[in-house]
Scaffold this motif. Structure first.
Motif, PDB file in Angstrom:
ATOM      1  N   ALA A  20       0.849  -1.182   0.000  1.00 26.51           N
ATOM      2  CA  ALA A  20       0.000   0.000   0.000  1.00 26.51           C
ATOM      3  C   ALA A  20       0.886   1.233   0.000  1.00 26.51           C
ATOM      4  CB  ALA A  20      -0.915  -0.002   1.224  1.00 26.51           C
ATOM      5  N   ASN A  77       0.297 -12.741  -2.665  1.00 29.42           N
ATOM      6  CA  ASN A  77       1.181 -11.578  -2.716  1.00 29.42           C
ATOM      7  C   ASN A  77       2.643 -11.999  -2.831  1.00 29.42           C
ATOM      8  OD1 ASN A  77       1.578  -8.796  -2.863  1.00 29.42           O
ATOM      9  ND2 ASN A  77       1.994  -8.614  -0.673  1.00 29.42           N
ATOM     10  N   LEU A 345      -8.885   8.819  -4.496  1.00 34.62           N
ATOM     11  CA  LEU A 345      -7.660   8.335  -3.868  1.00 34.62           C
ATOM     12  C   LEU A 345      -6.409   8.961  -4.477  1.00 34.62           C
ATOM     13  CD1 LEU A 345      -8.535   4.534  -3.595  1.00 34.62           C
ATOM     14  CD2 LEU A 345      -8.465   6.187  -1.727  1.00 34.62           C
ATOM     15  N   TYR A 380      -5.880  -1.682  -8.224  1.00 34.99           N
ATOM     16  CA  TYR A 380      -7.044  -1.225  -7.450  1.00 34.99           C
ATOM     17  C   TYR A 380      -8.060  -2.344  -7.335  1.00 34.99           C
ATOM     18  CZ  TYR A 380     -11.190   1.399  -6.086  1.00 34.99           C
ATOM     19  OH  TYR A 380     -12.304   1.853  -5.415  1.00 34.99           O
ATOM     20  N   ASN A 381      -8.592  -2.525  -6.126  1.00 34.89           N
ATOM     21  CA  ASN A 381      -9.640  -3.503  -5.867  1.00 34.89           C
ATOM     22  C   ASN A 381     -10.948  -2.746  -5.650  1.00 34.89           C
ATOM     23  OD1 ASN A 381     -11.471  -5.349  -4.532  1.00 34.89           O
ATOM     24  ND2 ASN A 381      -9.704  -6.686  -4.159  1.00 34.89           N
ATOM     25  N   THR A 384     -12.873  -3.808  -2.205  1.00 36.92           N
ATOM     26  CA  THR A 384     -12.298  -3.336  -0.935  1.00 36.92           C
ATOM     27  C   THR A 384     -11.892  -1.871  -1.002  1.00 36.92           C
ATOM     28  OG1 THR A 384     -10.049  -3.977  -1.567  1.00 36.92           O
ATOM     29  CG2 THR A 384     -11.420  -5.651  -0.493  1.00 36.92           C
ATOM     30  N   LYS A 385     -11.870  -1.320  -2.248  1.00 37.92           N
ATOM     31  CA  LYS A 385     -11.441   0.068  -2.491  1.00 37.92           C
ATOM     32  C   LYS A 385     -10.002   0.306  -2.019  1.00 37.92           C
ATOM     33  CE  LYS A 385     -16.169   1.902  -2.264  1.00 37.92           C
ATOM     34  NZ  LYS A 385     -16.329   1.836  -3.722  1.00 37.92           N
ATOM     35  N   SER A 386      -9.198  -0.738  -2.121  1.00 39.23           N
ATOM     36  CA  SER A 386      -7.781  -0.622  -1.751  1.00 39.23           C
ATOM     37  C   SER A 386      -6.937  -0.341  -2.984  1.00 39.23           C
ATOM     38  CB  SER A 386      -7.305  -1.902  -1.074  1.00 39.23           C
ATOM     39  OG  SER A 386      -7.434  -3.011  -1.948  1.00 39.23           O
ATOM     40  N   LEU A 387      -5.887   0.435  -2.783  1.00 42.09           N
ATOM     41  CA  LEU A 387      -5.000   0.842  -3.868  1.00 42.09           C
ATOM     42  C   LEU A 387      -3.571   0.501  -3.473  1.00 42.09           C
ATOM     43  CD1 LEU A 387      -5.132   2.473  -6.635  1.00 42.09           C
ATOM     44  CD2 LEU A 387      -4.407   4.440  -5.272  1.00 42.09           C
ATOM     45  N   ASN A 388      -2.892  -0.294  -4.292  1.00 41.85           N
ATOM     46  CA  ASN A 388      -1.527  -0.711  -4.002  1.00 41.85           C
ATOM     47  C   ASN A 388      -0.606  -0.361  -5.165  1.00 41.85           C
ATOM     48  OD1 ASN A 388      -1.764  -2.431  -1.417  1.00 41.85           O
ATOM     49  ND2 ASN A 388      -3.436  -3.144  -2.721  1.00 41.85           N
TER      50      ASN A 388
END
Length: 672
Positions: A20, A77, A345, A380-381, A384-388
């Motif tokens: 992240a 991962n 984001l 981006y997911n 889950t609205k996660s950004l890596n």
């Protein structure tokens, strides 16, 4: 077989494991980044999701290492290198199904003049298994194995890059075939089994120059060329036979001219066509009636639609295209919502999104960029609205040290609007700046769009404003803008460049006594003609791989070959540039070589020794002619280079010389 060692690495490359990481701006260091930060080989190339979104394939490198292909398991991962060579770099790659990738190679350490091998073509599983050589790197094809003989694809084969609509181990390759004049005869389409390596040639309906696969991954459209006419041939699934959809002149645009783009998941053919306003737009084309839908699907006033559709197996989601900048336009409501979430984001960048083939995957690859941010890649997911962050194209670039850029338009002396990019030095006060006018090549191409670019930002960090005009003749702004440049080399096209400088001076942005003009190819020609036409405006010039005489475009001389076809020379160049016989007087008046005695300013010339687009005799003839009356000429020759600098060492060397040349003539080291 040539020395070509493939290494499978089991160790995880830590830099590629997703973490992240927001896009942040660091504190400004005292010194600007070195030349290598702009023009060195990029450590990160591209990222592509597998059809299901389970795996992410990435092309990257480490200091002192070759570019390799690694696959990240997004569930665990963890990463594994699946293709790595000690004498070549992985180049293009794509997924053909959820397990298998196809890729080719090149050698970043060797210039075009020293190339001894072709790109080759290879297939490998996501875990490194079932590696198969599909096309040989040898110029002469060979068999593999000691007892089992298998035909490899022709060495000239290229990956077709087809979308994995179906789960199959097969893919397609393109194989250009030359004629007796050593020019392109046609392009074969080869259906390849990436596990067995066996292939077969798809029957073609004529002298094919291009192919398009349908929504099932099958050949459906062939673009053929004959008697100066381009024809779109459709392989009818009902009959299994080719039939003509439409045809139009190859070298003259008419109302019938269309450009096929893609087939959608329902079999709809999407094309671009020019409308009454003179700009191209995206349309659908009915393959049953042979008619174009007159209602555009997507258009942008003042711009030609230039881009590609974003499609998954279920539907057309949107399009990635450029106006003043490259962006996504979404037809799908769900993708619009995802774009809004990503933009929240990453609020300081333009955020492009690509999707996996299967529509049920929540993952997307985001490429974030701006005028000061070189491309940064994220995963981006949407659930889950996660950004890596996955990687950066230019990790040595600090956005706070970059110059801001704006897209603008100014008036030429005849009233024509000239689009342009203006990049200012970081922290500039916007008054009395030294200016470098960068003229793009082509000239019948679109120059840059808004966003980070190595050359303009390098110059901006050295204290120069950079103006990049889209002079008449440039593409992307409608037919009127393009056709206004016909037969205007050194004339109205050149006036557009000078008028941009006058605009900047009138605005108070630029010191009129500190202006230099620079460019490559046609931009090099324009540089030289700028010194000829406006000696009081331009204090110096930088021309690399530049055309020095229009006549040499038609006949380079007995000892130099050209990559421009005879048909282009006979049927396109006379209309766009002029006729060597009928327009001989104009050619002479607008030839830097013929007008060399008028070039009195400091001049930097750079050429590649194996350039087939603008052979080096362009440069040597001009150098010798100018130096009869002007000794302020710096000559650079890279013997192994072609039309531009492929080698990292040469890019760094060249731009280091540019920095010194500009400093001496219009920078802090200039005599005022």
């Amino acid at each position: 077989m040539p020395a070509f060692t493939r290494v499978l690495a089991r160790a995880t490359f830590a830099a590629l494991v997703l973490v992240a990481s927001p896009l942040t701006l660091a504190q400004t260091p005292a010194a600007p980044p070195p030349v290598s930060a702009f023009f060195g080989n990029a450590p990160f190339g591209d990222a592509r999701l597998s059809p299901s979104g389970r795996h992410l394939a990435v092309r990257a490198s480490a200091p002192g290492k070759r570019d390799f292909l690694t696959v990240i398991d997004l569930d665990t991962n963890s990463a594994k290198v699946v293709a790595h060579y000690n004498d070549a770099d992985v180049r293009n790659f794509y997924w053909i199904n959820d397990r298998r990738l196809v890729f080719d190679t090149h050698d970043k350490g060797v210039g075009p003049g020293d190339q001894r091998f072709m790109p080759g073509m290879y297939a490998v599983d996501f875990d490194g298994g079932r590696f198969v050589e599909l096309a040989s790197r040898n110029f002469v094809n060979s068999s593999t194995g000691t007892r089992i003989t298998r035909r490899l694809l022709p060495p000239s084969s290229q990956m077709a890059g087809n979308t994995p609509w179906v789960d199959s181990d097969e893919t397609y390759a393109l194989a250009p075939v030359g004629d007796t004049r050593n020019e392109l005869s046609h392009v074969d389409l080869l259906q390849v089994n990436t596990v067995s390596g066996q292939y077969k040639t798809v029957p073609r309906p004529g002298a094919t120059r291009g192919w398009l696969l349908d929504h099932k991954g099958e050949p459906r459209l062939a673009i053929t060329y004959k008697d100066l006419t381009t024809t779109l041939q459709y392989l009818d699934p009902a009959t299994g036979k080719w039939r003509e959809l439409t045809s139009f002149p190859t070298f003259k645009e008419t109302a019938a001219t269309i450009e096929p783009v893609a087939f959608g998941p329902t079999g709809t053919l999407f094309v671009t066509a020019r409308g009454k306003a003179g700009t191209t737009a995206m349309h659908t084309f009915d393959v049953n009636t042979g008619k174009l839908d007159p209602q555009p699907l997507l258009s942008a006033p003042g711009y030609d639609i230039d881009g590609e559709l974003v499609i998954n197996r279920d539907k057309v989601l949107g399009m990635q295209f450029r106006t003043d900048a490259v962006s996504n336009e979404w037809f799908d409501a769900g993708m619009k919502a995802i774009q809004q979430d990503v933009d929240k984001l990453l609020p300081t960048t333009v955020n492009l999104m690509s999707v996996p083939a299967r529509g049920d995957s929540p993952l997307l690859v985001v490429t974030a960029y701006s005028d000061v941010v070189a491309p940064v890649f994220f995963l981006y997911n949407s659930k889950t609205k996660s950004l890596n962050k996955v990687g950066e194209a230019r990790p040595g670039i600090d956005p706070t040290q970059m110059g801001r850029q704006q897209f603008l338009r100014y008036k030429a002396r005849d009233g024509l609007d000239i689009p342009a990019l203006l990049t200012l030095p970081p922290g500039a006060k916007r008054t009395s700046l030294p200016l470098v006018v960068m003229v793009h090549g082509g000239p019948w191409v679109r120059g840059k769009s808004w966003g980070w670019a190595a050359d303009s930002q390098f110059l901006a960090t050295r204290g120069y404003a950079v103006l990049e005009p889209e002079f008449r003749g440039s593409l992307g702004f409608g037919s009127n803008h393009e056709r206004a440049g016909y037969k205007q080399w050194g004339l109205a096209m050149q006036n557009d460049i000078a008028d941009g400088v006058r605009w900047a001076v009138d605005k108070g942005l630029v010191d009129p006594k500190r202006v230099c003009i620079a460019g490559a190819s046609y931009g090099g020609y324009s540089t030289l003609m700028g010194l000829v036409n406006d000696p009081d405006m331009f204090r110096c010039g930088i021309s690399f791989v530049g055309v020095t005489d229009i006549g040499l475009l038609f006949d380079n001389g007995a000892h130099f070959s050209s990559d421009t076809s005879r048909d282009v020379k006979q049927h396109s160049l006379p209309e766009r540039i002029g006729d060597p016989v009928k327009d001989a007087d104009q050619f002479k008046a607008t030839s830097p070589l013929q007008q060399a005695a008028r070039i009195t300013q400091p001049l930097l010339l750079a050429y590649g020794g194996v350039d087939r687009r603008v052979p080096i005799n362009h440069g040597t003839a001009l150098r010798n002619a100018v130096m009869r009356t002007n000794k302020q000429v710096e000559w650079i020759e890279y013997p192994e280079e072609g039309h531009g600098w492929a080698l990292e060492k040469n890019r760094i060397d060249f731009w280091g010389r540019v920095e010194k040349f500009l400093d001496k003539n219009i920078g802090s080291g200039a005599v005022r």
